[in-house]
Each structure stands twice: as structure tokens, then as C-alpha cells.
Write an enzyme that holds these catalytic residues in place. Structure first.
Site, PDB file in Angstrom:
ATOM      1  N   ASN A  10      42.684  43.815   9.604  1.00  0.00           N
ATOM      2  CA  ASN A  10      42.652  42.519  10.134  1.00  0.00           C
ATOM      3  C   ASN A  10      43.465  41.772   8.889  1.00  0.00           C
ATOM      4  OD1 ASN A  10      42.905  39.963  11.212  1.00  0.00           O
ATOM      5  ND2 ASN A  10      40.684  40.013  11.754  1.00  0.00           N
ATOM      6  N   LYS A  12      44.544  38.807   9.101  1.00  0.00           N
ATOM      7  CA  LYS A  12      44.324  37.283   9.282  1.00  0.00           C
ATOM      8  C   LYS A  12      45.606  36.677   9.133  1.00  0.00           C
ATOM      9  CE  LYS A  12      39.516  38.190   8.780  1.00  0.00           C
ATOM     10  NZ  LYS A  12      38.103  37.740   8.255  1.00  0.00           N
ATOM     11  N   HIS A  98      37.612  37.366  17.894  1.00  0.00           N
ATOM     12  CA  HIS A  98      37.131  37.200  16.682  1.00  0.00           C
ATOM     13  C   HIS A  98      36.426  35.992  16.274  1.00  0.00           C
ATOM     14  CE1 HIS A  98      37.216  37.371  12.196  1.00  0.00           C
ATOM     15  NE2 HIS A  98      37.648  38.588  12.133  1.00  0.00           N
ATOM     16  N   GLU A 100      36.498  33.999  14.000  1.00  0.00           N
ATOM     17  CA  GLU A 100      37.253  32.875  13.606  1.00  0.00           C
ATOM     18  C   GLU A 100      37.960  32.127  14.505  1.00  0.00           C
ATOM     19  OE1 GLU A 100      39.147  35.277  10.455  1.00  0.00           O
ATOM     20  OE2 GLU A 100      37.339  35.270   9.343  1.00  0.00           O
ATOM     21  N   GLU A 168      30.631  42.294  13.958  1.00  0.00           N
ATOM     22  CA  GLU A 168      31.036  41.697  12.680  1.00  0.00           C
ATOM     23  C   GLU A 168      30.155  40.718  12.684  1.00  0.00           C
ATOM     24  OE1 GLU A 168      35.594  42.262  11.759  1.00  0.00           O
ATOM     25  OE2 GLU A 168      35.437  40.423  12.756  1.00  0.00           O
ATOM     26  N   GLY A 174      34.125  38.023   4.578  1.00  0.00           N
ATOM     27  CA  GLY A 174      34.547  37.295   3.671  1.00  0.00           C
ATOM     28  C   GLY A 174      33.626  37.032   2.443  1.00  0.00           C
ATOM     29  N   SER A 214      33.136  42.062   5.189  1.00  0.00           N
ATOM     30  CA  SER A 214      32.753  42.616   3.785  1.00  0.00           C
ATOM     31  C   SER A 214      32.819  44.073   3.505  1.00  0.00           C
ATOM     32  CB  SER A 214      31.743  41.964   3.027  1.00  0.00           C
ATOM     33  OG  SER A 214      31.769  40.628   2.865  1.00  0.00           O
TER      34      SER A 214
HETATM   35  P1  13P Z   1      36.294  40.628   5.415  1.00  0.00           P
HETATM   36  O1  13P Z   1      36.475  42.195   5.433  1.00  0.00           O
HETATM   37  O2  13P Z   1      37.346  39.923   4.641  1.00  0.00           O
HETATM   38  O3  13P Z   1      34.959  40.423   5.143  1.00  0.00           O
HETATM   39  O4  13P Z   1      36.712  40.360   7.031  1.00  0.00           O
HETATM   40  C1  13P Z   1      36.204  40.902   8.018  1.00  0.00           C
HETATM   41  C2  13P Z   1      36.733  40.637   9.138  1.00  0.00           C
HETATM   42  O5  13P Z   1      36.819  39.347   9.820  1.00  0.00           O
HETATM   43  C3  13P Z   1      37.576  41.469   9.866  1.00  0.00           C
HETATM   44  O6  13P Z   1      38.082  41.221  11.306  1.00  0.00           O
END
Ligand code: 13P
Length: 253
Positions: A10, A12, A98, A100, A168, A174, A214
Site C-alpha cells: 500500500n 499510500k 483503511h 487512515e 492492521e 508507521g 510496521s
Molecule cells: P506501515 O507498513 O507503514 O506500518 O503501514 C501499514 C499499512 O497501513 C498498510 O496498509
């Protein structure tokens, strides 16, 4: 029960034409050379790079996905992209729900379910994301939250063929922090149970449940070795070809 490992990136809100194209090409090239012939690769670039990424991965084993969609097929929805458009742009997958999106755009379970239903109807596979916040984990509510999110976000039309769940934990995204492997397995096993109640045992046994938050080369092996972890949804580490491929190589057969 054999579930094909899915290694999904992903991206982002990252990437411009040049680096996005190079990243997609790099993944396609390395995926050809990868020792692991039995796992699936997926990249989910931002909308603006879907066309370029599609060209860059053409003829490779890497699949294309988007990071969100609207539930309507078309119409007056300024700034939105429909599942049919994503299919037309060459996507096989779309991520919905997601954390976010749930946070930045106040997306509810109900909305996520509508998006998933529309995406499946358009012939896309969906990756439905769930996961608890740190406060919810601290309060011992992880399984309750995930159960509620599954029941609210996963549509009745979901099957093991058209749906993937991504667990997640919000606090692991992150941050460089992850739950312990025992905690991850507990949640994944609980998710499979809830899916079983909702969609039947056969679907639950075959449905892939990815871990996200992560994931990186140094922790991928232990996470991906867990019996109910069927791949990863990778953010930061999917932006570097070497890291993304190293995660795939660390996955179980
Ligand atoms: P990270 O791998 O940067 O922690 O992000 C995970 C994520 O949100 C994947 O959708």
C-alpha cells in the site's frame, strides 16, 4: 488448508511519475526472479499512478490495486473514483476501510461495507481493513472491536475468492511497533472464527487474513510464519523494492 500468500504494497499518498514507475518496474522485475513462485504480489499505488504502474508491471506476476473507491458506479461525486473505473484502469484489487480513511475521512463500517459490495459487484477483489486503536487495545477490547468491524464492514456477498481481510492495529501503522506474534495469531484466529460465523466455515478456512502495521524484512519471517497469517499489507517497506521483496522471500511456503 492451503491459502496462497499475498504480499501487498500500500503505497499510500507516495510517488510521482518517475519514482512510481521505477518502483513498479523494480517490483515486477524482482518478482520474476523471486525464488517464491507460489505467492501473489500486489501493488496499490495512488490513483494518479495506476496507468503508469499498469504499464510497468505488464506481463509480470504483479497485480494492481487501488487504495479506495466510491460505492456508486458513476455520477455527481466530485473527486471520487468508482469501482468500475478502477476495473477499467486495470485494477484487480481495491483496499477499503483503511484506518487512515476511517480517521481522515470519517468512514464508518456501513460505508466500508457499501464500498466493498460495489467493488465486488464490479468484479474487483477487496481488501477490507480492520484494527483497534492503542486505547482500545489497552482497554482489552481488541477482539470486540475487530468483531464489530468485521460484522459491520464485510458484506454478505463476500467469499474467500473475492475478499481478503487485513488486520492492521492502528497503533502499529508507521510506528515501528508491532504486537507480539502470539497477540497477532490470537487476533487472526479470532477473525477467522468471526468470518466463519458470518460467511460459513468453508469461506473462513479459505479466506486470506493479512497482517499490516510496521511489517518489514526483519520481522516478516516470524509474522508470516503464523498459522493464520496469510500475507502482509505493507506500507513504508513497500516503497523500497528490496524491502518489499525481502518480505516476500521471508514468507512461508
Ligand atoms: P506501515 O507498513 O507503514 O506500518 O503501514 C501499514 C499499512 O497501513 C498498510 O496498509
Amino acid at each position: 488448508m492451503v491459502r496462497k500468500t499475498l504480499i501487498a504494497g500500500n503505497w499510500k499518498m507516495n510517488g510521482l511519475s518517475e519514482d512510481g514507475q521505477a518502483l513498479a518496474k523494480g517490483v515486477a522485475l524482482e518478482a520474476k526472479k523471486a525464488a517464491r513462485k507460489d505467492c501473489e504480489f500486489l501493488i496499490c499505488p495512488p490513483f494518479t499512478l495506476l496507468g503508469l504502474a499498469k504499464k510497468a508491471i505488464k506481463g509480470s506476476r504483479v497485480m494492481l490495486g487501488a487504495q479506495d473507491c466510491h460505492f456508486a458506479e458513476k455520477g455527481a461525486h466530485t473527486g471520487d473514483i468508482s469501482p468500475v473505473m478502477l476495473k477499467d484502469a486495470g485494477c484487480q484489487y481495491v483496499i477499503v476501510g483503511h484506518s487512515e480513511r476511517r480517521t481522515d475521512h470519517y468512514e464508518s463500517d456501513e460505508l466500508v461495507q457499501k464500498k466493498a459490495t460495489a467493488a465486488i459487484a464490479a468484479g474487483l477483489k477487496v481488501i477490507i481493513c480492520i484494527g483497534e486503536t492503542e486505547a482500545e487495545r489497552d482497554a482489552g477490547k481488541t477482539i470486540d472491536i475487530c468483531t464489530a468491524q468485521i460484522n459491520g464492514s464485510v458484506p454478505e456477498c463476500s467469499t474467500a475468492q473475492n475478499t481478503v481481510i487485513a488486520y492492521e492495529p492502528v497503533w502499529a501503522i508507521g510506528t515501528g511497533r508491532t504486537p507480539t506474534t502470539a497477540e497477532v495469531e490470537d487476533v487472526h484466529a479470532a477473525i477467522r472464527k468471526v468470518i466463519g460465523k458470518k460467511l460459513g466455515r468453508a469461506n473462513a478456512n479459505k479466506m486470506r487474513i493479512l497482517y499490516g502495521g510496521s511489517m518489514k524484512p526483519s520481522n516478516a519471517k516470524e509474522l508470516l510464519a503464523l498459522p493464520d497469517v496469510d500475507g502482509g499489507l505493507i506500507g513504508g517497506a513497500s516503497l523500497k523494492v528490496a524491502d518489499f521483496m525481502a518480505i516476500a522471500e521471508a514468507s512461508k511456503q
